[in-house]
Design an enzyme around this catalytic site. Structure first.
Site, mmCIF file in Angstrom:
data_model
loop_
_atom_site.group_PDB
_atom_site.id
_atom_site.type_symbol
_atom_site.label_atom_id
_atom_site.label_comp_id
_atom_site.label_asym_id
_atom_site.label_seq_id
_atom_site.Cartn_x
_atom_site.Cartn_y
_atom_site.Cartn_z
ATOM 1 N N SER A 107 73.890 -37.373 29.519
ATOM 2 C CA SER A 107 73.424 -36.236 30.318
ATOM 3 C C SER A 107 74.219 -35.015 29.909
ATOM 4 O O SER A 107 75.402 -35.123 29.566
ATOM 5 C CB SER A 107 73.623 -36.495 31.816
ATOM 6 O OG SER A 107 73.383 -35.313 32.580
ATOM 7 N N TYR A 111 79.118 -38.172 39.268
ATOM 8 C CA TYR A 111 78.036 -38.463 38.326
ATOM 9 C C TYR A 111 78.399 -37.954 36.938
ATOM 10 O O TYR A 111 78.284 -38.679 35.940
ATOM 11 C CB TYR A 111 76.737 -37.824 38.804
ATOM 12 C CG TYR A 111 75.595 -37.932 37.820
ATOM 13 C CD1 TYR A 111 74.888 -39.131 37.694
ATOM 14 C CD2 TYR A 111 75.226 -36.859 37.013
ATOM 15 C CE1 TYR A 111 73.838 -39.241 36.775
ATOM 16 C CE2 TYR A 111 74.194 -36.965 36.110
ATOM 17 C CZ TYR A 111 73.508 -38.155 35.993
ATOM 18 O OH TYR A 111 72.475 -38.262 35.083
#
Length: 247
Positions: free
Chosen positions: A142, A156
Site C-alpha cells: 500500500s 495499518y
C-alpha cells in the site's frame, strides 16, 4: 501482450476485491489459478465461473493467520499441478481508528493478517521455490506503507511498511535468481475494505474517498500480471499503482 499460459498462481484473499479480479484476469491470460480465502462458498463460485469461461481454477480454504493453512495451500497446489510458480499475498484488513481509541484488538488483527499472514506465505512458499528452482512472490502492499500516514491509519501503515521491508530483505537475500519478488503498492482501491472499519464516521469518509479517487481493482490486477509476465531474467521489484487523474 505476453502470455501467462502454463503459470501456476496461488492467490490469498481471493474471495473478493483485488484477489478475485486478479484471479479472473490471470486465468483469462492463460494462468492456472488457485483461489485461497476463508469463504469457501465464494471462492468455489468464482472458480466455477472461471472454468465455465474456459479458464483453469481450483480452490483452497485458507486463513492466512494460520501457518499450517499456507503450507497446505502450497502443498495442495504442488500436488495438483506439479509446482507453484507464483504466490500472491493479497489478504489484508484495515479496521483503522485513531490510536487514542486504544482498539488493541484491531491492532492485533492487522498485524496477524497483514504482516504475519504474509510471513506465513513466505515460509510456506520459499521451500517449494527452492526445490523446484524458481518462484515468484508477489505482495499487495500500500502507498500507506511508503510515505506519510493519514490520520487513523498508523497501525495499518506500519503493517504495510513492514511487509515492504520484508520484501526488500528477501530481495537482498535472493541473489541466485531462484526467487523473484514484487511488492505492489496501490492507493485507495474501490473494494469493500471499508466494511472492516468499526468507526462509522471513518468508514463513511473512507468510502467517499474511495469513490472520489479510488483505483479500480483491475489496475492492481494488471500490475500483478505485468510483473509475472516478465522473462525469468527480469525482476520487477516494486510497482506503485496511481489513480488516473480526472479532468
Amino acid at each position: 501482450m505476453l502470455s501467462l499460459h502454463g503459470k501456476i498462481v496461488a492467490i490469498t484473499g481471493a474471495s473478493g476485491g483485488i484477489g478475485e479480479v486478479t484471479a479472473r484476469l490471470l486465468a483469462q491470460r492463460g494462468a492456472t489459478v488457485v483461489l485461497a480465502a476463508r469463504r469457501s462458498e465464494r471462492i468455489d463460485a468464482i472458480a466455477q465461473e472461471v472454468r465455465e469461461q474456459g479458464g483453469r481454477a481450483a480452490t483452497c480454504v485458507v486463513d492466512v493467520t494460520k501457518a499450517e493453512d499456507l503450507q497446505r495451500l502450497v502443498a495442495t497446489t504442488v500436488e495438483q499441478y506439479g509446482r507453484i510458480d507464483v504466490l500472491v499475498n493479497n489478504a489484508g484488513i484495515a479496521p483503522i481508528s485513531p490510536l487514542a481509541d486504544l482498539d488493541t484488538q484491531s491492532w492485533s488483527a492487522m498485524i496477524d493478517v497483514n504482516l504475519r499472514g504474509m510471513l506465513n506465505g513466505v515460509a510456506a512458499a520459499l521451500p517449494a521455490f527452492r526445490e523446484q528452482g524458481s518462484g515468484h512472490l508477489v505482495s499487495i502492499v500500500s502507498v500507506a506503507g511508503l510515505s506519510g500516514v493519514s490520520p487513523s491509519m498508523a497501525v495499518y501503515a506500519a503493517t504495510k511498511n513492514a511487509v515492504r521491508t520484508v520484501h526488500e530483505g528477501l530481495r537482498g537475500e535472493s541473489t541466485d535468481g531462484v526467487v523473484r519478488t514484487t511488492a505492489i503498492s496501490p492507493g485507495y482501491i474501490r473494494t469493500d475494505l471499508a466494511n472492516s472499519m468499526a468507526d462509522p464516521n471513518i468508514r463513511e469518509q473512507t468510502r467517499k474517498h474511495m469513490d472520489a479517487v479510488g483505483i479500480p481493482p483491475a489496475a492492481v490486477a494488471r500490475a500483478v500480471a505485468f510483473a509475472i509476465e516478465q522473462p525469468s531474467d527480469v525482476e520487477i521489484g516494486e510497482i506503485n499503482v496511481r489513480p488516473t487523474v480526472q479532468a
